[in-house]
Design a protein around this motif. Structure first.
Motif, PDB file in Angstrom:
ATOM      1  N   HIS A  34       0.841  -1.204   0.000  1.00 41.80           N
ATOM      2  CA  HIS A  34       0.000   0.000   0.000  1.00 41.80           C
ATOM      3  C   HIS A  34       0.875   1.254   0.000  1.00 41.80           C
ATOM      4  O   HIS A  34       1.744   1.426   0.865  1.00 41.80           O
ATOM      5  N   ASP A  36       0.976   5.238   0.196  1.00 39.00           N
ATOM      6  CA  ASP A  36       0.243   6.434   0.595  1.00 39.00           C
ATOM      7  C   ASP A  36       0.887   7.673  -0.003  1.00 39.00           C
ATOM      8  O   ASP A  36       1.893   8.186   0.501  1.00 39.00           O
ATOM      9  N   HIS A  67      -2.709   4.762  -3.086  1.00 38.06           N
ATOM     10  CA  HIS A  67      -3.789   5.539  -2.457  1.00 38.06           C
ATOM     11  C   HIS A  67      -3.420   7.012  -2.609  1.00 38.06           C
ATOM     12  O   HIS A  67      -2.535   7.504  -1.910  1.00 38.06           O
ATOM     13  N   MET A  69      -3.776  10.571  -2.020  1.00 37.36           N
ATOM     14  CA  MET A  69      -4.357  11.624  -1.176  1.00 37.36           C
ATOM     15  C   MET A  69      -3.855  12.955  -1.714  1.00 37.36           C
ATOM     16  O   MET A  69      -3.001  13.633  -1.129  1.00 37.36           O
ATOM     17  N   ASP A 174      -8.627   1.442   6.017  1.00 38.59           N
ATOM     18  CA  ASP A 174      -7.302   2.055   6.152  1.00 38.59           C
ATOM     19  C   ASP A 174      -7.312   3.044   7.311  1.00 38.59           C
ATOM     20  O   ASP A 174      -8.029   4.039   7.280  1.00 38.59           O
TER      21      ASP A 174
HETATM   22 ZN    ZN Z   1      -3.680   4.646   2.737  1.00 38.04          ZN
END
Ligand code: ZN
Ligand code: DX5
Length: 219
Positions: A34, A36, A67, A69, A174
């Motif tokens: 994963h 971020d 992911h 953001m 998450d």
């Molecule tokens: Zn995340």
């Protein structure tokens, strides 16, 4: 969905030896890696982008789960794909043309996901189910690892499970997931668990193995 997928967040890895930590976490049994990505705008923190992802790609063959953001996810989709990601998740709060963005992600050869902040409703997702491979329920406000799980996330996971029913859409959780929370979110219907601090405690492969295994336990 049947098997639980464990996706360690490298946000909690040692950035000074990131490639080695990616290799270790892969060998310790991670199912996905994963990633971020934070831009300092959508969330009050900065992490990494396509060049770093590209540089760690050779250290694991597991799916790279990005992911995003960021306030402008549409701008760099091709770069993330070129860097070697397999799954791209964008935030509902900052993606005005979600239907188009999800279709673009699939057209680029990736799985497409949408992420929902703790204060965001599920409204509208019912129209996107055919274009979604993953729904990410944020169980903390995004930006930092090591926060406490927000309990209302359980009801949201249940609602997403009802919405998704038997469709082949992963339900990912998450934030604040540890071995106490894991059985609760699995019971509510999640099948992909992201965890950072609960997995990257200790710094050897044995600790990582033990931490990953403890999240798989079902009640
Ligand atoms: Zn995340
Ligand atoms: C938060 C990130 C999470 C976070 C999880 O913005 O999306 O992936 O790193 O970390 P823990 O498991 O420590 O809450």
């Amino acid at each position: 969905m049947e098997e639980v997928i464990i996706a360690p967040s490298i946000l909690s890895a040692d950035f000074g030896s990131l490639a080695n930590d990616v290799k270790l976490i892969d060998e310790a049994g991670a199912d996905w890696i994963h990633l971020d990505v934070m831009d300092g705008h959508f969330v009050p923190n900065l992490t990494f982008g396509p060049p770093i992802i590209k540089s760690i790609r050779p250290y694991s063959k597991k799916p790279f789960d990005a992911h995003l953001m960021v306030t402008n996810p549409d701008d760099l989709l091709e770069e993330y794909v070129a860097a070697g990601v397999d799954i791209i998740t964008v935030h509902k709060e900052v993606t005005p043309h979600l239907d188009r963005t999800l279709a673009r992600i699939r057209n680029l050869g990736c799985k497409a996901g949408v992420s929902i902040n703790p204060g965001t409703s599920l409204s509208g997702l019912e129209f996107l189910l055919e274009k979604l491979d993953l729904i990410l329920i944020m169980s903390v406000n995004p930006g930092f690892g090591g926060q406490s799980f927000i309990n209302s996330s359980i009801d949201k996971i249940t609602a997403v499970r009802d919405l998704v029913s038997c469709k082949p859409i992963n339900i990912q959780v998450d934030g604040g997931v540890n071995n106490v929370i894991a059985p609760q979110v699995i019971k509510a219907g999640a099948n992909v668990l992201v965890a950072g601090s609960a997995i990257f405690s200790g710094s050897d492969i044995e600790s990582y193995q033990k931490n990953i295994a403890s999240l798989r336990c079902k009640t």
